[in-house]
Design an enzyme around this catalytic site. Sequence first.
Site, PDB file in Angstrom:
ATOM      1  N   GLY A 260       0.807  -1.223   0.000  1.00 31.44           N
ATOM      2  CA  GLY A 260       0.000   0.000   0.000  1.00 31.44           C
ATOM      3  C   GLY A 260       0.839   1.271   0.000  1.00 31.44           C
ATOM      4  O   GLY A 260       0.604   2.172  -0.814  1.00 31.44           O
TER       5      GLY A 260
ATOM      6  N   THR B 238      -2.199 -16.577   5.622  1.00 30.87           N
ATOM      7  CA  THR B 238      -2.807 -17.911   5.655  1.00 30.87           C
ATOM      8  C   THR B 238      -3.579 -18.052   6.963  1.00 30.87           C
ATOM      9  O   THR B 238      -3.132 -17.587   8.016  1.00 30.87           O
ATOM     10  CB  THR B 238      -1.689 -18.974   5.593  1.00 30.87           C
ATOM     11  OG1 THR B 238      -0.926 -18.742   4.413  1.00 30.87           O
ATOM     12  CG2 THR B 238      -2.257 -20.379   5.550  1.00 30.87           C
TER      13      THR B 238
ATOM     14  N   PHE C  87       2.855  -6.823  -8.502  1.00 27.94           N
ATOM     15  CA  PHE C  87       3.950  -7.763  -8.774  1.00 27.94           C
ATOM     16  C   PHE C  87       5.292  -7.274  -8.230  1.00 27.94           C
ATOM     17  O   PHE C  87       6.325  -7.821  -8.584  1.00 27.94           O
ATOM     18  CB  PHE C  87       4.051  -8.013 -10.285  1.00 27.94           C
ATOM     19  CG  PHE C  87       2.841  -8.706 -10.850  1.00 27.94           C
ATOM     20  CD1 PHE C  87       2.677 -10.079 -10.683  1.00 27.94           C
ATOM     21  CD2 PHE C  87       1.851  -7.998 -11.510  1.00 27.94           C
ATOM     22  CE1 PHE C  87       1.552 -10.730 -11.179  1.00 27.94           C
ATOM     23  CE2 PHE C  87       0.723  -8.644 -12.011  1.00 27.94           C
ATOM     24  CZ  PHE C  87       0.573 -10.007 -11.842  1.00 27.94           C
TER      25      PHE C  87
ATOM     26  N   CYS D 291       5.009 -13.801   0.912  1.00 33.51           N
ATOM     27  CA  CYS D 291       4.066 -14.121  -0.167  1.00 33.51           C
ATOM     28  C   CYS D 291       4.121 -15.541  -0.723  1.00 33.51           C
ATOM     29  O   CYS D 291       3.087 -16.195  -0.845  1.00 33.51           O
ATOM     30  CB  CYS D 291       4.259 -13.143  -1.318  1.00 33.51           C
ATOM     31  SG  CYS D 291       3.804 -11.468  -0.875  1.00 33.51           S
TER      32      CYS D 291
ATOM     33  N   PHE E  99      14.539 -12.442   4.554  1.00 31.01           N
ATOM     34  CA  PHE E  99      14.608 -13.493   3.537  1.00 31.01           C
ATOM     35  C   PHE E  99      15.467 -13.126   2.347  1.00 31.01           C
ATOM     36  O   PHE E  99      15.825 -13.986   1.550  1.00 31.01           O
ATOM     37  CB  PHE E  99      13.203 -13.900   3.099  1.00 31.01           C
ATOM     38  CG  PHE E  99      12.468 -12.855   2.288  1.00 31.01           C
ATOM     39  CD1 PHE E  99      11.908 -11.750   2.903  1.00 31.01           C
ATOM     40  CD2 PHE E  99      12.311 -12.990   0.921  1.00 31.01           C
ATOM     41  CE1 PHE E  99      11.226 -10.791   2.164  1.00 31.01           C
ATOM     42  CE2 PHE E  99      11.627 -12.044   0.180  1.00 31.01           C
ATOM     43  CZ  PHE E  99      11.086 -10.934   0.809  1.00 31.01           C
TER      44      PHE E  99
HETATM   45  P1  NAI Z   1       1.237  -5.604   5.395  1.00 30.52           P
HETATM   46  O1  NAI Z   1       0.872  -6.509   6.488  1.00 30.52           O
HETATM   47  O2  NAI Z   1       2.614  -5.011   5.348  1.00 30.52           O
HETATM   48  O3  NAI Z   1       0.217  -4.370   5.341  1.00 30.52           O
HETATM   49  C1  NAI Z   1      -1.150  -4.517   5.446  1.00 30.52           C
HETATM   50  C2  NAI Z   1      -1.679  -3.360   6.276  1.00 30.52           C
HETATM   51  O4  NAI Z   1      -3.098  -3.352   6.192  1.00 30.52           O
HETATM   52  C3  NAI Z   1      -1.334  -3.438   7.756  1.00 30.52           C
HETATM   53  O5  NAI Z   1      -0.598  -2.289   8.137  1.00 30.52           O
HETATM   54  C4  NAI Z   1      -2.696  -3.493   8.455  1.00 30.52           C
HETATM   55  O6  NAI Z   1      -2.721  -2.785   9.670  1.00 30.52           O
HETATM   56  C5  NAI Z   1      -3.594  -2.842   7.421  1.00 30.52           C
HETATM   57  N1  NAI Z   1      -5.011  -3.188   7.557  1.00 30.52           N
HETATM   58  C6  NAI Z   1      -5.557  -4.418   7.646  1.00 30.52           C
HETATM   59  N2  NAI Z   1      -6.905  -4.312   7.694  1.00 30.52           N
HETATM   60  C7  NAI Z   1      -7.206  -2.989   7.652  1.00 30.52           C
HETATM   61  C8  NAI Z   1      -8.418  -2.255   7.663  1.00 30.52           C
HETATM   62  N3  NAI Z   1      -9.599  -2.864   7.691  1.00 30.52           N
HETATM   63  N4  NAI Z   1      -8.351  -0.908   7.608  1.00 30.52           N
HETATM   64  C9  NAI Z   1      -7.158  -0.287   7.554  1.00 30.52           C
HETATM   65  N5  NAI Z   1      -5.981  -0.930   7.528  1.00 30.52           N
HETATM   66  C10 NAI Z   1      -6.002  -2.271   7.568  1.00 30.52           C
HETATM   67  O7  NAI Z   1       0.956  -6.392   4.039  1.00 30.52           O
HETATM   68  P2  NAI Z   1       1.699  -6.229   2.630  1.00 30.52           P
HETATM   69  O8  NAI Z   1       2.981  -6.968   2.631  1.00 30.52           O
HETATM   70  O9  NAI Z   1       1.672  -4.811   2.218  1.00 30.52           O
HETATM   71  O10 NAI Z   1       0.719  -7.070   1.697  1.00 30.52           O
HETATM   72  C11 NAI Z   1      -0.573  -6.600   1.388  1.00 30.52           C
HETATM   73  C12 NAI Z   1      -1.150  -7.470   0.299  1.00 30.52           C
HETATM   74  O11 NAI Z   1      -0.342  -7.361  -0.874  1.00 30.52           O
HETATM   75  C13 NAI Z   1      -1.176  -8.956   0.640  1.00 30.52           C
HETATM   76  O12 NAI Z   1      -2.310  -9.512   0.059  1.00 30.52           O
HETATM   77  C14 NAI Z   1       0.065  -9.504  -0.052  1.00 30.52           C
HETATM   78  O13 NAI Z   1      -0.083 -10.846  -0.390  1.00 30.52           O
HETATM   79  C15 NAI Z   1       0.116  -8.646  -1.292  1.00 30.52           C
HETATM   80  N6  NAI Z   1       1.444  -8.493  -1.862  1.00 30.52           N
HETATM   81  C16 NAI Z   1       2.526  -8.302  -1.046  1.00 30.52           C
HETATM   82  C17 NAI Z   1       3.783  -8.119  -1.583  1.00 30.52           C
HETATM   83  C18 NAI Z   1       4.976  -7.925  -0.710  1.00 30.52           C
HETATM   84  O14 NAI Z   1       6.087  -7.959  -1.229  1.00 30.52           O
HETATM   85  N7  NAI Z   1       4.831  -7.711   0.585  1.00 30.52           N
HETATM   86  C19 NAI Z   1       3.989  -8.114  -3.035  1.00 30.52           C
HETATM   87  C20 NAI Z   1       2.779  -8.265  -3.800  1.00 30.52           C
HETATM   88  C21 NAI Z   1       1.567  -8.460  -3.220  1.00 30.52           C
END
Ligand code: NAI
Length: 516
Positions: free
Chosen positions: A16, A115, A183, A297, A359
Amino acid sequence: NVPIRTICCIGAGYVGGPTAAVIALHNPHIRVVVVDRDQGRIDAWKSRHLPIHEPGLEDVVRIARDGAAEVRRRGDSATGEAIDAARQPNLFFSTACIATIKEADMCLISVNTPTKTRGVGAGRATDMAALEGACRDIAMHAKAGCILVEKSTVPCKTGQLIKDIMEAHRPGVVFPVLSNPEFLSEGTAIRDLMQPDRVVIGCESTISGHRAAAALANLYAAWVPRSRIAPIGIWSSELCKLAANAMLAQRISSINSISAICERTDADVGEIAKSIGLDPRIGPQFLKAGLGFGGSCFRKDIASLTYLAESLGLPEVAAYWQQVLTMNDFQRDRFARHVIASLNNSLRGKKIAILGYAFKKNTGDARESPALDVIRILLEEGPKSITIYDPLCSEADIRRELSVLEREYAVSMPDGPVRVVSDPYTACTDSNAVLILADWDMFKNSKPFTSSKPVTMAETYDGATPTDILHLTPNPKRATINKPPTPPRTPKLSPLSPDLTTRLLPEPPCPADCVV
Ligand code: NAI
């Protein structure tokens, strides 16, 4: 054309934050507000110390968040981008989720989709709680017609779930749903976002779906060539993200399976990877044998894919992808057992140093690190201590990950077996073995303890992989560990003082350690 003036990005995490920042950078006329329930994370995004480390991220955030005047006033932009002098701030961070959703023309849903840890499908199915929570907030508060964009990685058909939630709360109101999987890779997120290979936009085949997809495509077209923006069906878009991660992980497991054969023969997995990578049908990427894949991921997305396949009555497909995970576990297990074997099958009274917890290099993300599995296996042998150094992971993050071992090994106790330190020399001091578990250049390019003969597995990996075992010997050459490429939040490495050199090169406490 659907006019987009305000975007709400829900979830200020690894996806995000950087994604919203790059969209804001290239669309200065659009107000982009990133919301999260985590106050600490939002405070960090507003500060000079961002909550995640990504090369180039600070520059992008400063320009979009602070505007040109402020950047110039502080004189702290190192970006090569020419900044429009009139540029105003258009990137904001807030915990006011509802208020922001109410104003938004488009909501990017970037929440975590881990998961499930309990209940039906535990260990494999995707936990949709965060996504459902975000959708409920949108359903109750968003303007009619607000475009919902799945940025999170989700199981195929999640778009239908989102539509059902919207319909349950706001019957008859149209909320177009798009799938726009991300991606980016951690460590190169800004480069990946600035120059994506492709931007996939999945939409339903309806007029509102196509209009919404065009509106999202216009945002990306501000910096991505149209030829790289791929409009596809929404279900294909959802599934293509899982498929992409599964295929990448599968290549790693494939080369790792070959490395196991190499160790029983005199073949060299590095030479094999190079040879097969020259075949254009195969290509050189993701062919480095090592500890296996980690990060937040790959594992969860393959687990999700296997669960999906099984739910669809396709056990053979599920078993095929499950084997990729099995091979990954096998590789870590093999590595850890090799460390134990090379220390005479006992870690009692011995000190192990681990360089690199995350990692991979250039990320401070401590989630799902292969190091955790290695540490778990080593702890079973009762070592005197395991000391961890990572250039970017904070001690708090590492300890949070290690907390799953708390019950068995009391890892959080001050006199417990695990220590996290802020410099590599301290980590290595008096160690019986140094394990390099991440491919940081500062470890790879250094020549620590070069007079020791690497153990068999390290030889098989030919020094080219993230994973290596280095032994302290009675008379090693002076250790040199290079500076990390970017200033870490941890204290900087100081030059090796003579005093420290002495401390680094002790007689090994157990002479048997030198017998490899
Ligand atoms: P993250 O855990 O770093 O961030 C997610 C954020 O969403 C957290 O800060 C959490 O507090 C917030 N959140 C959850 N529910 C909420 C709500 N209802 N209202 C407001 N905030 C809320 O996760 P990350 O790594 O950014 O991954 C997010 C998605 O993107 C996942 O589905 C992941 O599989 C996907 N993704 C991740 C990548 C990566 O490299 N980390 C790459 C590509 C996709």
